[in-house]
Design a protein around this motif. Structure first.
Motif, mmCIF file in Angstrom:
data_model
loop_
_atom_site.group_PDB
_atom_site.id
_atom_site.type_symbol
_atom_site.label_atom_id
_atom_site.label_comp_id
_atom_site.label_asym_id
_atom_site.label_seq_id
_atom_site.Cartn_x
_atom_site.Cartn_y
_atom_site.Cartn_z
ATOM 1 N N UNK A 42 0.808 -1.058 0.073
ATOM 2 C CA UNK A 42 -0.106 -0.011 0.031
ATOM 3 C C UNK A 42 0.887 1.346 0.022
ATOM 4 N N UNK A 45 1.887 3.070 -3.360
ATOM 5 C CA UNK A 45 0.963 4.091 -4.035
ATOM 6 C C UNK A 45 1.354 5.396 -3.417
ATOM 7 N N UNK B 71 -6.902 4.239 3.426
ATOM 8 C CA UNK B 71 -5.805 3.525 3.432
ATOM 9 C C UNK B 71 -4.603 4.146 4.332
ATOM 10 N N UNK B 101 -5.844 3.969 -6.450
ATOM 11 C CA UNK B 101 -6.189 4.920 -5.390
ATOM 12 C C UNK B 101 -6.372 6.306 -5.680
ATOM 13 N N UNK B 122 -6.704 7.138 -0.133
ATOM 14 C CA UNK B 122 -7.619 6.182 -0.391
ATOM 15 C C UNK B 122 -7.171 4.953 -1.383
ATOM 16 N N UNK B 123 -7.372 3.777 -0.898
ATOM 17 C CA UNK B 123 -7.117 2.685 -1.770
ATOM 18 C C UNK B 123 -8.395 1.900 -2.317
#
Lengths: 129, 168
Positions: A42, A45, B71, B101, B122-123
């Motif tokens: 994650x 990103x 996230x 995202x 945000x994911x």
């Protein structure tokens, strides 16, 4: 004028400190993003977003994570990237140091390959394009 | 208790920005045990309210097809508490939309003064890792948006009122 490698390193360092909550001195050129700096999937990103903003560049997903190569049966055999696959990886990621990986190119180890220095070289290649 | 930390949408432009209000009330359960002698809205619930506003903003951009989850909180700076009787005015702007995202920056104001600044990531849940189950029971998200006056203010990028999406 293109920024110097030191300037690029400083901005990459800043992005990684912000995204991963690590200290400046942990972000050395040799540090791996996943193993040493604790980046999780994650976080990539977030790292991509911060680098795009810091350098005003666009980073397509496949440039940093060549999943299509690593999941292609043409390039992977028994969990290892084939010689042909390594050629593809080098074409896709000429900025990454694949020397260590080539010795035992297990797909599962690929995720922990990228170092801070690789990211600096990647950004430099984008700025030069 | 409803898990809604935003009372009303006040502005909503598809793919761009949204504003909303949160009225802090003394009878809210969340204020009871947090700091009993000096009541205020737990600051994490300000993030939650802003994330609900921003989550809808991002989700609507993709016609509610992606499962948007908060996230990461990139930044949260509070300049004042949200005390009973305060009206917090949240404003969220989309900074970047990516394939997997989105990033938003937000502020909260109270009586015209900056109360908080929050950056959110945000994911989108990947079906191959997290299955395909919806995050909401059928009709729940639509009901929530109606309760919050969403359709009274929501417009598309050209300023035309938003129709109710088939995906809601």
């Amino acid at each position: 004028m293109a920024p110097t490698s030191d300037e690029v390193f400083q901005k990459v360092q800043e992005a990684l400190v912000d995204a991963l909550g690590v200290d400046d001195d942990e972000v050395t050129p040799e540090a791996t993003l996943v193993g040493d700096l604790g980046a999780e999937s994650i976080d990539f990103l977030d790292i991509v977003f911060k680098l795009e903003k810091a350098f005003d560049i666009q980073i397509p997903r496949e440039e940093l994570s060549p999943e299509d190569i690593l999941t292609n049966s043409q390039y992977v055999e028994d969990g290892k990237v084939t010689a042909e696959g390594l050629v593809e990886l080098k074409k896709r990621m000429p900025w990454a140091n694949l020397e260590e990986f080539e010795k035992n190119p297990r797909v599962q180890d690929f995720g922990n390959l990228l170092t801070v220095q690789d990211m600096v070289r990647y950004v430099e290649s984008k700025l030069a394009a | 208790m409803r898990w809604l930390w935003l009372d009303r949408f006040t502005e909503f432009q598809s793919g761009s920005h949204a504003t909303g209000v949160k009225n802090v009330a003394l009878d809210e359960e969340a204020l009871d045990g947090y700091c009993p002698a000096y009541t205020f809205l737990p600051p994490t619930l300000i993030i939650e309210g802003i994330a609900q506003l921003g989550g809808v903003l991002v989700s609507e951009h993709f016609d509610f097809e992606k499962r948007v989850v908060l996230a990461k909180v990139g930044k949260a700076v509070y300049h004042a508490l949200g005390r009973p009787g305060d009206q917090l005015r949240y404003a969220v702007r989309i900074d970047s939309l990516q394939e997997n995202g989105a990033f938003c920056s937000a502020t909260s104001h109270c009586d015209g003064a900056l109360q908080a600044e929050v950056d959110l990531m945000f994911a989108f849940l990947d079906p191959s890792r997290f299955g395909e189950e919806s995050l909401f029971n059928p009709g729940d998200l639509l009901g929530m948006l109606r309760l919050m006056n969403f359709f009274e203010v929501a417009v598309d990028a050209e300023g035309r009122p938003l129709a109710i999406s088939e995906n809601l």
